[in-house]
Design a protein around this motif. Sequence first.
Motif, PDB file in Angstrom:
ATOM      1  N   GLY A  50      45.766  40.677  41.691  1.00 20.69           N
ATOM      2  CA  GLY A  50      44.469  40.006  41.615  1.00 20.69           C
ATOM      3  C   GLY A  50      43.337  40.993  41.767  1.00 20.69           C
ATOM      4  N   ARG A  51      42.133  40.529  41.482  1.00 18.99           N
ATOM      5  CA  ARG A  51      40.977  41.426  41.537  1.00 18.99           C
ATOM      6  C   ARG A  51      40.419  41.532  42.946  1.00 18.99           C
ATOM      7  NH1 ARG A  51      35.864  39.026  41.278  1.00 18.99           N
ATOM      8  NH2 ARG A  51      35.946  36.776  41.004  1.00 18.99           N
ATOM      9  N   ILE A  52      39.756  42.621  43.177  1.00 20.10           N
ATOM     10  CA  ILE A  52      39.050  42.856  44.443  1.00 20.10           C
ATOM     11  C   ILE A  52      37.650  42.282  44.303  1.00 20.10           C
ATOM     12  CG2 ILE A  52      38.170  44.629  46.020  1.00 20.10           C
ATOM     13  CD1 ILE A  52      40.460  46.460  44.993  1.00 20.10           C
ATOM     14  N   PHE A  53      37.217  41.527  45.284  1.00 16.81           N
ATOM     15  CA  PHE A  53      35.885  40.924  45.255  1.00 16.81           C
ATOM     16  C   PHE A  53      34.837  41.904  45.755  1.00 16.81           C
ATOM     17  CE2 PHE A  53      38.000  36.564  46.211  1.00 16.81           C
ATOM     18  CZ  PHE A  53      38.397  36.450  44.896  1.00 16.81           C
ATOM     19  N   LYS A  54      33.598  41.689  45.338  1.00 21.70           N
ATOM     20  CA  LYS A  54      32.484  42.501  45.826  1.00 21.70           C
ATOM     21  C   LYS A  54      32.390  42.359  47.349  1.00 21.70           C
ATOM     22  CE  LYS A  54      27.556  43.377  45.387  1.00 21.70           C
ATOM     23  NZ  LYS A  54      27.680  44.747  45.777  1.00 21.70           N
ATOM     24  N   ASP A  55      32.142  43.473  48.010  1.00 16.80           N
ATOM     25  CA  ASP A  55      32.006  43.558  49.467  1.00 16.80           C
ATOM     26  C   ASP A  55      33.306  43.255  50.208  1.00 16.80           C
ATOM     27  OD1 ASP A  55      29.301  44.292  49.278  1.00 16.80           O
ATOM     28  OD2 ASP A  55      28.656  42.191  49.265  1.00 16.80           O
ATOM     29  N   ALA A  61      41.308  42.758  50.673  1.00 16.87           N
ATOM     30  CA  ALA A  61      41.753  42.276  49.365  1.00 16.87           C
ATOM     31  C   ALA A  61      43.276  42.246  49.288  1.00 16.87           C
ATOM     32  CB  ALA A  61      41.182  43.163  48.258  1.00 16.87           C
ATOM     33  N   PHE A  62      43.920  43.282  49.805  1.00 18.04           N
ATOM     34  CA  PHE A  62      45.381  43.338  49.786  1.00 18.04           C
ATOM     35  C   PHE A  62      45.973  42.155  50.556  1.00 18.04           C
ATOM     36  CE2 PHE A  62      49.594  44.695  50.931  1.00 18.04           C
ATOM     37  CZ  PHE A  62      50.049  45.315  49.783  1.00 18.04           C
ATOM     38  N   LYS A  63      45.430  41.869  51.721  1.00 16.18           N
ATOM     39  CA  LYS A  63      45.912  40.724  52.507  1.00 16.18           C
ATOM     40  C   LYS A  63      45.704  39.415  51.753  1.00 16.18           C
ATOM     41  CE  LYS A  63      45.151  42.715  57.087  1.00 16.18           C
ATOM     42  NZ  LYS A  63      44.320  42.643  58.307  1.00 16.18           N
ATOM     43  N   ARG A  64      44.512  39.231  51.185  1.00 12.62           N
ATOM     44  CA  ARG A  64      44.207  37.982  50.469  1.00 12.62           C
ATOM     45  C   ARG A  64      45.092  37.839  49.232  1.00 12.62           C
ATOM     46  NH1 ARG A  64      41.669  37.368  46.035  1.00 12.62           N
ATOM     47  NH2 ARG A  64      40.577  39.360  46.154  1.00 12.62           N
ATOM     48  N   ILE A  74      50.315  40.213  53.835  1.00 13.56           N
ATOM     49  CA  ILE A  74      50.885  41.526  54.130  1.00 13.56           C
ATOM     50  C   ILE A  74      49.735  42.484  54.381  1.00 13.56           C
ATOM     51  CG2 ILE A  74      52.352  43.377  53.253  1.00 13.56           C
ATOM     52  CD1 ILE A  74      53.438  41.251  51.226  1.00 13.56           C
ATOM     53  N   SER A  75      49.882  43.333  55.376  1.00 13.00           N
ATOM     54  CA  SER A  75      48.843  44.339  55.612  1.00 13.00           C
ATOM     55  C   SER A  75      49.129  45.564  54.754  1.00 13.00           C
ATOM     56  CB  SER A  75      48.744  44.705  57.093  1.00 13.00           C
ATOM     57  OG  SER A  75      49.923  45.303  57.525  1.00 13.00           O
ATOM     58  N   VAL A 104      43.331  49.341  38.021  1.00 17.33           N
ATOM     59  CA  VAL A 104      44.308  48.703  38.908  1.00 17.33           C
ATOM     60  C   VAL A 104      44.860  49.696  39.926  1.00 17.33           C
ATOM     61  CG1 VAL A 104      46.441  47.360  38.996  1.00 17.33           C
ATOM     62  CG2 VAL A 104      44.986  47.251  36.952  1.00 17.33           C
ATOM     63  N   HIS A 105      44.864  49.267  41.187  1.00 16.81           N
ATOM     64  CA  HIS A 105      45.523  50.018  42.251  1.00 16.81           C
ATOM     65  C   HIS A 105      46.914  49.410  42.423  1.00 16.81           C
ATOM     66  CE1 HIS A 105      41.249  50.596  43.002  1.00 16.81           C
ATOM     67  NE2 HIS A 105      41.573  51.705  43.614  1.00 16.81           N
ATOM     68  N   GLY A 106      47.944  50.207  42.177  1.00 11.44           N
ATOM     69  CA  GLY A 106      49.311  49.712  42.298  1.00 11.44           C
ATOM     70  C   GLY A 106      49.890  50.026  43.669  1.00 11.44           C
ATOM     71  N   TYR A 107      50.486  49.015  44.294  1.00 12.87           N
ATOM     72  CA  TYR A 107      51.119  49.164  45.603  1.00 12.87           C
ATOM     73  C   TYR A 107      52.509  48.554  45.555  1.00 12.87           C
ATOM     74  CZ  TYR A 107      46.615  50.332  47.680  1.00 12.87           C
ATOM     75  OH  TYR A 107      45.423  50.942  47.992  1.00 12.87           O
TER      76      TYR A 107
END
Length: 151
Positions: A50-55, A61-64, A74-75, A104-107
């Motif tokens: 999913g996308r990262i929201f502003k601020d 974002a990773f947790k959400r 997940i942290s 995209v940041h892949g984890y």
Amino acid sequence: MRLDRELFRTIVAHTPLISIDLIVKNKEEMALLGQRQNRPAQDFWFVPGGRIFKDESIEDAFKRISREELGLEISLDKATFIGVYEHFYNDNFSGTDFTTHYVVHGYEVTLNEEELHLPLEQHNDYCWFNVDSLLKHTNVHQYTKNYFLSR
């Protein structure tokens, strides 16, 4: 923060989106993919994300995103960063009148299947793939395959 549909259309038409993709593996090294219901990449098997929201920090974002996409918060410190990727699509969430560009940041995370509560908002089905089979599967999107080819 979710944006008004028309404002979001304007943003997607004119700027890249920053997002996080979750390369989820189980103990057997199989990867979780969902069959996308929405554009872009509609009907393809794809990793959750999913996308990262502003601020919104990357940690938040990773947790959400993990909570929304996997039903499990997940942290970030439980994941391994595998790189930054670019995804270019000829369509967008609302149609085909403009393109979509993601940075995209892949984890990668390893999880127990029993922990997951997979929602059906973005994906209408889920499947665990071994890496060899997902690389050969014609309905696994090339951008998903790239996460496994680059390793």
